[in-house]
Design an enzyme around this catalytic site. Structure first.
Site, PDB file in Angstrom:
ATOM      1  N   GLN A 132     -72.855 -20.275  -3.947  1.00  0.00           N
ATOM      2  CA  GLN A 132     -71.505 -19.722  -4.095  1.00  0.00           C
ATOM      3  C   GLN A 132     -71.545 -18.399  -4.860  1.00  0.00           C
ATOM      4  O   GLN A 132     -71.947 -18.371  -6.021  1.00  0.00           O
ATOM      5  CB  GLN A 132     -70.644 -20.722  -4.866  1.00  0.00           C
ATOM      6  CG  GLN A 132     -69.219 -20.276  -5.088  1.00  0.00           C
ATOM      7  CD  GLN A 132     -68.464 -21.225  -6.008  1.00  0.00           C
ATOM      8  OE1 GLN A 132     -68.611 -21.177  -7.227  1.00  0.00           O
ATOM      9  NE2 GLN A 132     -67.679 -22.104  -5.429  1.00  0.00           N
ATOM     10  N   GLY A 133     -71.129 -17.315  -4.216  1.00  0.00           N
ATOM     11  CA  GLY A 133     -71.138 -15.997  -4.861  1.00  0.00           C
ATOM     12  C   GLY A 133     -69.733 -15.530  -5.169  1.00  0.00           C
ATOM     13  O   GLY A 133     -69.216 -14.634  -4.501  1.00  0.00           O
ATOM     14  N   SER A 135     -68.355 -15.590  -8.952  1.00  0.00           N
ATOM     15  CA  SER A 135     -68.301 -14.961 -10.276  1.00  0.00           C
ATOM     16  C   SER A 135     -69.107 -13.676 -10.346  1.00  0.00           C
ATOM     17  O   SER A 135     -70.157 -13.545  -9.711  1.00  0.00           O
ATOM     18  CB  SER A 135     -68.845 -15.923 -11.337  1.00  0.00           C
ATOM     19  OG  SER A 135     -68.168 -17.151 -11.288  1.00  0.00           O
ATOM     20  N   GLU A 250     -63.446 -27.329  -4.321  1.00  0.00           N
ATOM     21  CA  GLU A 250     -64.268 -27.428  -5.540  1.00  0.00           C
ATOM     22  C   GLU A 250     -63.562 -28.303  -6.565  1.00  0.00           C
ATOM     23  O   GLU A 250     -64.153 -29.161  -7.180  1.00  0.00           O
ATOM     24  CB  GLU A 250     -64.530 -26.041  -6.144  1.00  0.00           C
ATOM     25  CG  GLU A 250     -65.343 -26.125  -7.443  1.00  0.00           C
ATOM     26  CD  GLU A 250     -65.980 -24.813  -7.861  1.00  0.00           C
ATOM     27  OE1 GLU A 250     -65.308 -23.775  -7.733  1.00  0.00           O
ATOM     28  OE2 GLU A 250     -67.131 -24.828  -8.324  1.00  0.00           O
ATOM     29  N   GLU A 379     -59.788 -23.989 -21.068  1.00  0.00           N
ATOM     30  CA  GLU A 379     -58.598 -23.208 -21.456  1.00  0.00           C
ATOM     31  C   GLU A 379     -57.718 -22.952 -20.229  1.00  0.00           C
ATOM     32  O   GLU A 379     -56.491 -23.046 -20.302  1.00  0.00           O
ATOM     33  CB  GLU A 379     -59.007 -21.863 -22.082  1.00  0.00           C
ATOM     34  CG  GLU A 379     -59.621 -21.961 -23.471  1.00  0.00           C
ATOM     35  CD  GLU A 379     -61.061 -22.475 -23.445  1.00  0.00           C
ATOM     36  OE1 GLU A 379     -61.711 -22.422 -22.382  1.00  0.00           O
ATOM     37  OE2 GLU A 379     -61.537 -22.946 -24.496  1.00  0.00           O
TER      38      GLU A 379
HETATM   39  C1  LIG Z   1     -73.019 -24.729 -14.842  1.00  0.00           C
HETATM   40  C2  LIG Z   1     -72.285 -23.592 -14.200  1.00  0.00           C
HETATM   41  C3  LIG Z   1     -72.474 -23.340 -12.848  1.00  0.00           C
HETATM   42  C4  LIG Z   1     -71.807 -22.277 -12.239  1.00  0.00           C
HETATM   43  N1  LIG Z   1     -72.074 -22.018 -10.918  1.00  0.00           N
HETATM   44  C5  LIG Z   1     -71.461 -20.987 -10.328  1.00  0.00           C
HETATM   45  C6  LIG Z   1     -71.765 -20.654  -8.962  1.00  0.00           C
HETATM   46  O1  LIG Z   1     -72.598 -21.302  -8.319  1.00  0.00           O
HETATM   47  N2  LIG Z   1     -71.143 -19.607  -8.402  1.00  0.00           N
HETATM   48  C7  LIG Z   1     -70.219 -18.853  -9.071  1.00  0.00           C
HETATM   49  O2  LIG Z   1     -69.654 -17.937  -8.484  1.00  0.00           O
HETATM   50  N3  LIG Z   1     -69.932 -19.106 -10.385  1.00  0.00           N
HETATM   51  C8  LIG Z   1     -70.530 -20.152 -11.007  1.00  0.00           C
HETATM   52  N4  LIG Z   1     -70.264 -20.417 -12.337  1.00  0.00           N
HETATM   53  C9  LIG Z   1     -69.397 -19.500 -13.084  1.00  0.00           C
HETATM   54  C10 LIG Z   1     -68.033 -20.080 -13.476  1.00  0.00           C
HETATM   55  O3  LIG Z   1     -67.191 -20.157 -12.352  1.00  0.00           O
HETATM   56  C11 LIG Z   1     -67.458 -19.143 -14.552  1.00  0.00           C
HETATM   57  O4  LIG Z   1     -68.311 -19.216 -15.676  1.00  0.00           O
HETATM   58  C12 LIG Z   1     -66.065 -19.564 -14.961  1.00  0.00           C
HETATM   59  O5  LIG Z   1     -65.143 -19.322 -13.929  1.00  0.00           O
HETATM   60  C13 LIG Z   1     -65.601 -18.808 -16.235  1.00  0.00           C
HETATM   61  O6  LIG Z   1     -65.731 -17.445 -16.044  1.00  0.00           O
HETATM   62  P1  LIG Z   1     -66.525 -16.526 -17.087  1.00  0.00           P
HETATM   63  O7  LIG Z   1     -67.843 -17.161 -17.384  1.00  0.00           O
HETATM   64  O8  LIG Z   1     -66.513 -15.133 -16.559  1.00  0.00           O
HETATM   65  O9  LIG Z   1     -65.693 -16.585 -18.438  1.00  0.00           O
HETATM   66  P2  LIG Z   1     -64.363 -15.757 -18.754  1.00  0.00           P
HETATM   67  O10 LIG Z   1     -63.409 -15.894 -17.627  1.00  0.00           O
HETATM   68  O11 LIG Z   1     -64.757 -14.378 -19.167  1.00  0.00           O
HETATM   69  O12 LIG Z   1     -63.808 -16.537 -19.991  1.00  0.00           O
HETATM   70  C14 LIG Z   1     -64.330 -16.377 -21.311  1.00  0.00           C
HETATM   71  C15 LIG Z   1     -63.497 -17.247 -22.248  1.00  0.00           C
HETATM   72  O13 LIG Z   1     -62.131 -16.805 -22.243  1.00  0.00           O
HETATM   73  C16 LIG Z   1     -61.267 -17.889 -21.892  1.00  0.00           C
HETATM   74  N5  LIG Z   1     -60.160 -17.382 -21.061  1.00  0.00           N
HETATM   75  C17 LIG Z   1     -60.271 -16.559 -19.979  1.00  0.00           C
HETATM   76  N6  LIG Z   1     -59.040 -16.326 -19.460  1.00  0.00           N
HETATM   77  C18 LIG Z   1     -58.150 -17.024 -20.210  1.00  0.00           C
HETATM   78  C19 LIG Z   1     -56.744 -17.212 -20.148  1.00  0.00           C
HETATM   79  N7  LIG Z   1     -55.996 -16.631 -19.215  1.00  0.00           N
HETATM   80  N8  LIG Z   1     -56.154 -18.005 -21.093  1.00  0.00           N
HETATM   81  C20 LIG Z   1     -56.913 -18.639 -22.050  1.00  0.00           C
HETATM   82  N9  LIG Z   1     -58.256 -18.489 -22.160  1.00  0.00           N
HETATM   83  C21 LIG Z   1     -58.871 -17.707 -21.239  1.00  0.00           C
HETATM   84  C22 LIG Z   1     -62.133 -18.827 -21.086  1.00  0.00           C
HETATM   85  O14 LIG Z   1     -61.627 -20.148 -21.092  1.00  0.00           O
HETATM   86  C23 LIG Z   1     -63.478 -18.716 -21.806  1.00  0.00           C
HETATM   87  O15 LIG Z   1     -63.491 -19.524 -22.943  1.00  0.00           O
HETATM   88  C24 LIG Z   1     -70.916 -21.460 -12.980  1.00  0.00           C
HETATM   89  C25 LIG Z   1     -70.722 -21.726 -14.349  1.00  0.00           C
HETATM   90  C26 LIG Z   1     -71.399 -22.758 -14.958  1.00  0.00           C
HETATM   91  C27 LIG Z   1     -71.186 -23.000 -16.420  1.00  0.00           C
END
Ligand SMILES: Cc1cc2nc3c(=O)[nH]c(=O)nc-3n(C[C@H](O)[C@H](O)[C@H](O)COP(=O)(O)OP(=O)(O)OC[C@H]3O[C@@H](n4cnc5c(N)ncnc54)[C@H](O)[C@@H]3O)c2cc1C
Length: 394
Positions: A132-133, A135, A250, A379
């Protein structure tokens, strides 16, 4: 809620149980499928891929898919029974999981006939493994902020940019992704949903190793990658709508499996010694496990309530976000309690004479937090519950 199963459903359960008992190679069984769903190396990956092929041949992959698409047309209840038996047998999550549960159903719903013919059977059989691409470094919770660009060049799109946290990309043959095809359009518009052959020129996969030492996910870079127009799903610039289909699958796929972890904790407490006697003999240990067991049951019955709504054809309630939030936080509480009980042993990732399954608990402790992030952070779930269910002001 009706907790009983019909004789036909019980017969189906026995059929699944027998087939798994006769066919699942013991070496593939794992204690905690959720902590080990991306294979640790290519050898394990190939064994699990062969297992998927064997299951496919016997008609056990994508059982909820319609028959004409290669599935079994199983009812919702049969899918639940199948998943229960699959977990009970300690079978591994299939390497084709992302294609089977997310991308495949999206292609079935929003793809062209040619895409359905080309991809669906191979997704089920494990001939094609998908990642899945979605993020990117600047786009996670706010997915519509993606910056990867796919420029229209007539027969193909020219893709440039970067994805991150891409689970299992090191094994994937294909990636489903979002890229910006109209940089001047408002944020949620001008995005397209593309299918990318991972062997295309200009694709580079770089590992990201987790705190437990596991090469679970990756960064994936695109440099002037040509993506044929045949691989656009849905209309150009309307990929956001298609992505919402993928994400709805998902959300449906998360949660569950906590009862078996609690059983694991009970077993651990009976074996592990604290102050010269089994931890189980300490009141605080039994009380904490009882609390976790109650929470696990609460999650289970919430899941069943959600299932009842679906069986009655009612629209989904708030249970999806509640289950994602409660379940993943419960996973953290289980991991935290295991580390309290084990003390310094929780830090050891090798089997020890006093604790043969130390790696399992080490993984549980380190990995539990990731499920409060993957598939939508805690969150974000709280925001959804607050705004949509409790109708709190934004
Ligand atoms: C084990 C694992 C597997 C994954 N596999 C995939 C994959 O295969 N493909 C893929 O595309 N992605 C994948 N991901 C990525 C995942 O979808 C993202 O990590 C997730 O959507 C959070 O985005 P971010 O890491 O950019 O954090 P951010 O969105 O930058 O968030 C950072 C912090 O800010 C908080 N925050 C953000 N916005 C708000 C808001 N509006 N209100 C309150 N708090 C907020 C969040 O809760 C978090 O604590 C994976 C992640 C993990 C941990």
């Amino acid at each position: 809620m009706d907790f009983s199963y019909t004789p036909e459903q019980e017969a189906f359960r026995m059929e699944v149980r027998r087939w798994l008992a006769d066919n699942l190679p013991p070496e593939l069984c794992i204690d905690d499928p959720v902590d080990d769903w991306v294979p640790r190396n290519h050898e394990i990956f190939e064994k699990r891929r062969a297992w998927q092929a064997q299951m496919y041949t016997a008609g056990w992959v994508g059982i909820g898919w319609p028959r004409e698409l290669g599935g079994r047309g199983a009812s919702l209840i049969e899918q639940v029974i199948f998943n229960e038996e699959y977990g009970r047998a300690r079978a591994p999550i299939l390497p084709g999981y992302s294609g089977i549960s997310m991308c495949g159903p999206t292609i079935a719903q929003a793809g062209s006939d040619a895409q359905r013919r080309r991809f669906l059977k191979r997704i089920l059989s494990g001939e094609d493994i998908w990642c899945q691409g979605l993020s990117e470094p600047g786009a996670g919770s706010d997915l519509a902020a993606i910056a990867s660009r796919a420029e229209d060049r007539g027969d193909y799109f020219l893709l440039n940019g970067q994805k991150i946290w891409t689970s299992a990309a090191q094994y994937a043959d294909w990636m489903y992704l979002l890229a910006r095809t109209d940089p001047n359009a408002p944020k949620h518009l001008g995005i397209s949903y593309l299918l990318l052959d991972m062997k295309s020129k200009g694709v580079e996969v770089r590992p990201l190793v987790t705190a437990s030492g596991h090469h679970h996910f990756n960064q994936v870079f695109f440099e002037d990658v040509q993506v044929s127009k045949e691989n656009l799903v849905g209309p150009k610039n309307q990929g956001w709508k298609v992505a919402m289909t993928t994400l709805s699958y998902e959300r449906g796929a998360t949660g569950g499996g906590y009862d078996s972890q609690i059983r694991g904790l009970v077993d651990l407490a009976q074996r592990h010694q604290i102050d010269g006697r089994p931890a189980w003999q300490q009141d605080w240990v039994r009380q904490r496990i009882a609390q976790l067991a109650m929470e696990s049951k609460a999650a289970k019955y919430t899941r069943l309530r959600s299932l009842t709504r679906q069986l009655k054809g009612q629209p989904p309630g708030p249970e999806g976000s509640m289950l994602k939030l409660f379940g993943s936080e419960l996973g953290v509480r289980i991991g935290f309690f295991a580390s309290e009980m084990l003390g310094p042993y929780a830090q050891v990732a090798q089997p020890m004479p006093v604790l043969e399954d130390a790696p399992r608990w080490h993984n549980r402790v380190i990995n539990s937090r990731q499920y409060t992030i993957a598939g939508g952070t805690s969150e974000i779930q709280r925001n959804i519950i607050g705004e949509r269910t409790l109708k709190l002001p934004k």
